[in-house]
Structures are given as structure tokens and as C-alpha cells.
Scaffold this motif. Structure first.
Motif, PDB file in Angstrom:
ATOM      1  N   GLY A   1     -24.143  10.800  -1.099  1.00 19.23           N
ATOM      2  CA  GLY A   1     -25.164   9.779  -0.868  1.00 19.23           C
ATOM      3  C   GLY A   1     -25.120   9.182   0.527  1.00 19.23           C
ATOM      4  N   ILE A   2     -24.354   9.800   1.419  1.00 20.75           N
ATOM      5  CA  ILE A   2     -24.244   9.291   2.789  1.00 20.75           C
ATOM      6  C   ILE A   2     -24.312  10.448   3.769  1.00 20.75           C
ATOM      7  N   THR A   3     -24.682  10.134   4.995  1.00 25.20           N
ATOM      8  CA  THR A   3     -24.534  11.067   6.099  1.00 25.20           C
ATOM      9  C   THR A   3     -23.419  10.496   6.963  1.00 25.20           C
ATOM     10  N   PRO A   4     -22.236  11.121   6.948  1.00 27.03           N
ATOM     11  CA  PRO A   4     -21.094  10.539   7.641  1.00 27.03           C
ATOM     12  C   PRO A   4     -21.300  10.464   9.145  1.00 27.03           C
TER      13      PRO A   4
ATOM     14  N   VAL B   1     -14.990   7.786   5.549  1.00 30.32           N
ATOM     15  CA  VAL B   1     -15.690   6.972   4.558  1.00 30.32           C
ATOM     16  C   VAL B   1     -15.151   7.280   3.171  1.00 30.32           C
ATOM     17  N   LEU B   2     -14.884   6.243   2.406  1.00 33.89           N
ATOM     18  CA  LEU B   2     -14.531   6.394   1.001  1.00 33.89           C
ATOM     19  C   LEU B   2     -15.834   6.299   0.212  1.00 33.89           C
TER      20      LEU B   2
ATOM     21  N   SER C   1     -14.284  20.786  15.736  1.00 33.50           N
ATOM     22  CA  SER C   1     -13.627  21.084  14.463  1.00 33.50           C
ATOM     23  C   SER C   1     -12.788  22.353  14.612  1.00 33.50           C
ATOM     24  N   PHE C   2     -12.025  22.677  13.602  1.00 31.36           N
ATOM     25  CA  PHE C   2     -11.207  23.894  13.604  1.00 31.36           C
ATOM     26  C   PHE C   2     -12.065  25.127  13.854  1.00 31.36           C
ATOM     27  N   THR C   3     -13.205  25.227  13.174  1.00 35.50           N
ATOM     28  CA  THR C   3     -14.077  26.400  13.305  1.00 35.50           C
ATOM     29  C   THR C   3     -14.996  26.337  14.520  1.00 35.50           C
ATOM     30  N   GLY C   4     -15.140  25.156  15.095  1.00 31.91           N
ATOM     31  CA  GLY C   4     -16.109  24.970  16.169  1.00 31.91           C
ATOM     32  C   GLY C   4     -17.493  24.630  15.650  1.00 31.91           C
ATOM     33  N   GLU C   5     -17.636  24.543  14.340  1.00 34.77           N
ATOM     34  CA  GLU C   5     -18.917  24.234  13.703  1.00 34.77           C
ATOM     35  C   GLU C   5     -18.893  22.816  13.140  1.00 34.77           C
ATOM     36  N   THR C   6     -20.058  22.304  12.786  1.00 40.74           N
ATOM     37  CA  THR C   6     -20.124  21.039  12.058  1.00 40.74           C
ATOM     38  C   THR C   6     -19.300  21.198  10.784  1.00 40.74           C
ATOM     39  N   THR C   7     -18.385  20.259  10.545  1.00 36.91           N
ATOM     40  CA  THR C   7     -17.478  20.372   9.402  1.00 36.91           C
ATOM     41  C   THR C   7     -17.344  19.046   8.678  1.00 36.91           C
ATOM     42  N   ILE C   8     -17.331  19.126   7.366  1.00 35.02           N
ATOM     43  CA  ILE C   8     -17.060  17.983   6.493  1.00 35.02           C
ATOM     44  C   ILE C   8     -15.819  18.319   5.687  1.00 35.02           C
ATOM     45  N   GLU C   9     -14.912  17.352   5.574  1.00 32.63           N
ATOM     46  CA  GLU C   9     -13.766  17.511   4.688  1.00 32.63           C
ATOM     47  C   GLU C   9     -13.842  16.441   3.606  1.00 32.63           C
TER      48      GLU C   9
ATOM     49  N   LEU D   1     -20.549  11.099 -11.958  1.00 31.92           N
ATOM     50  CA  LEU D   1     -19.435  10.965 -11.041  1.00 31.92           C
ATOM     51  C   LEU D   1     -18.499  12.170 -11.115  1.00 31.92           C
ATOM     52  N   ILE D   2     -18.198  12.744  -9.949  1.00 35.41           N
ATOM     53  CA  ILE D   2     -17.196  13.812  -9.846  1.00 35.41           C
ATOM     54  C   ILE D   2     -15.841  13.177  -9.547  1.00 35.41           C
ATOM     55  N   ASP D   3     -15.803  12.336  -8.521  1.00 40.68           N
ATOM     56  CA  ASP D   3     -14.579  11.669  -8.086  1.00 40.68           C
ATOM     57  C   ASP D   3     -14.957  10.689  -6.979  1.00 40.68           C
ATOM     58  N   LYS D   4     -13.997   9.889  -6.599  1.00 40.78           N
ATOM     59  CA  LYS D   4     -14.134   9.027  -5.444  1.00 40.78           C
ATOM     60  C   LYS D   4     -13.192   9.604  -4.391  1.00 40.78           C
ATOM     61  N   GLY D   5     -13.706   9.877  -3.195  1.00 40.68           N
ATOM     62  CA  GLY D   5     -12.880  10.538  -2.193  1.00 40.68           C
ATOM     63  C   GLY D   5     -13.186  10.105  -0.781  1.00 40.68           C
ATOM     64  N   LEU D   6     -12.296  10.481   0.111  1.00 34.34           N
ATOM     65  CA  LEU D   6     -12.430  10.201   1.533  1.00 34.34           C
ATOM     66  C   LEU D   6     -13.181  11.351   2.187  1.00 34.34           C
ATOM     67  N   ILE D   7     -14.140  11.030   3.019  1.00 29.62           N
ATOM     68  CA  ILE D   7     -14.942  12.040   3.700  1.00 29.62           C
ATOM     69  C   ILE D   7     -14.713  11.917   5.200  1.00 29.62           C
ATOM     70  N   LEU D   8     -14.415  13.066   5.830  1.00 33.90           N
ATOM     71  CA  LEU D   8     -14.242  13.125   7.276  1.00 33.90           C
ATOM     72  C   LEU D   8     -15.287  14.061   7.857  1.00 33.90           C
ATOM     73  N   TYR D   9     -15.846  13.681   8.993  1.00 32.27           N
ATOM     74  CA  TYR D   9     -16.872  14.478   9.672  1.00 32.27           C
ATOM     75  C   TYR D   9     -16.362  14.888  11.045  1.00 32.27           C
ATOM     76  N   PHE D  10     -16.472  16.185  11.339  1.00 31.39           N
ATOM     77  CA  PHE D  10     -16.122  16.727  12.650  1.00 31.39           C
ATOM     78  C   PHE D  10     -17.384  17.353  13.237  1.00 31.39           C
ATOM     79  N   LYS D  11     -17.770  16.916  14.419  1.00 29.84           N
ATOM     80  CA  LYS D  11     -18.994  17.444  15.015  1.00 29.84           C
ATOM     81  C   LYS D  11     -18.791  18.866  15.529  1.00 29.84           C
ATOM     82  N   LYS D  12     -19.885  19.544  15.705  1.00 32.72           N
ATOM     83  CA  LYS D  12     -19.878  20.903  16.231  1.00 32.72           C
ATOM     84  C   LYS D  12     -19.123  20.907  17.559  1.00 32.72           C
TER      85      LYS D  12
END
Length: 141
Positions: free
Chosen positions: A35-38, A44-45, A69-77, A55-66
Motif C-alpha cells: 500500500g506504499i511506494t517506498p 518503512v514498517l 542495488s546489488f543487481t544494479g536494478e530497482t530493488t525492493i527487499e 494480512l500476510i505479515d507486517k514487515g520492513l521494506i527497503l528500497y534501492f534505486k536503480k
């Protein structure tokens, strides 16, 4: 190119597990699930929900821009509870997202190589580090 996803931490029960999503549609699917765009640099929790809103779970979301990131691509963890049920449900939800598919073994690393984030010697060192069991092996890796 498809957006890929996979469990990035070890399989099995754990306090926390990490699911990585890499590709152009990663932020869009995060909006659907969390429900968010990080925003960059702002972990963000958030509550993660399936397509029915359950509900699946409550979790921490991390955003890495292109490019950063590890891959060099836009990445969400997604850092979620390490329950097999939570992991399987989130992976299932990601597989239902447009242009998403589960990563093949080594595909994140292959993309890092293709995008110039790692070279062959770094990939070999990473493999050695992941497989190290002793302090000497860790240091050599």
C-alpha cells in the motif's frame, strides 16, 4: 525484462527472512502488496496484504534505486517473519504480479555482472564467502 524475486536469506524457519525483488516493476508491486511506494533511504514498517486485502505479515521494506542495488536494478527487499507460511504466501503474491517471476538460481548475481556491479573475480569471492565455514576461509574470500 521480467522483474525477478526470491527468498534471499536461508530457507527454513527463522526470526527474520528477506525476500528480494529486482526489476522495473518492483516498486509497483510494493504499492500493491504494502500500500506504499517506498522512498529512497527511508525503511518503512508496513502491513503486507494479498490481493483480497488479507494480512500476510507486517514487515520492513527497503528500497534501492536503480544503479545502487546489488543487481544494479530497482530493488525492493521485504524483511518479514521467517515462517514458512509467511514466506510462501508472499512469494505466491509476488508471482501473481504482472511481469514478475521467481528468479532462477544465480540470476541476481548474473544481473549484477551484466549491469557492471560485479566482475568475475568478485562473483568468485562472493561464492567463496557464502560457502566459507572457517575464519581462514572467510578471510581468504
Amino acid at each position: 525484462m521480467d522483474t525477478i524475486f526470491s527468498l534471499s536469506s536461508a530457507q527454513g524457519k527463522a526470526g527474520v527472512s528477506i525476500i528480494r525483488v529486482s526489476g522495473e516493476s518492483a516498486r509497483r508491486s510494493c504499492k500493491q502488496i504494502a500500500g506504499i511506494t517506498p522512498k529512497l533511504g527511508q525503511p518503512v514498517l508496513s502491513r503486507l496484504r494479498d490481493a483480497r486485502g488479507e494480512l500476510i505479515d507486517k514487515g520492513l521494506i527497503l528500497y534501492f534505486k536503480k544503479g545502487a542495488s546489488f543487481t544494479g536494478e530497482t530493488t525492493i527487499e521485504y524483511h518479514v517473519h521467517g515462517s514458512n507460511a509467511v514466506i510462501n504466501k508472499l512469494l505466491s503474491e509476488l508471482s501473481s504480479q504482472p511481469k514478475h517471476r521467481e528468479a532462477m538460481p544465480g540470476e541476481f548475481t548474473r544481473r549484477a555482472l551484466e549491469n557492471g556491479n560485479l566482475d568475475i573475480s568478485q562473483i568468485e569471492g562472493l561464492s567463496d564467502l557464502i560457502n566459507s565455514e572457517t575464519e581462514m576461509q572467510r578471510q581468504q574470500a
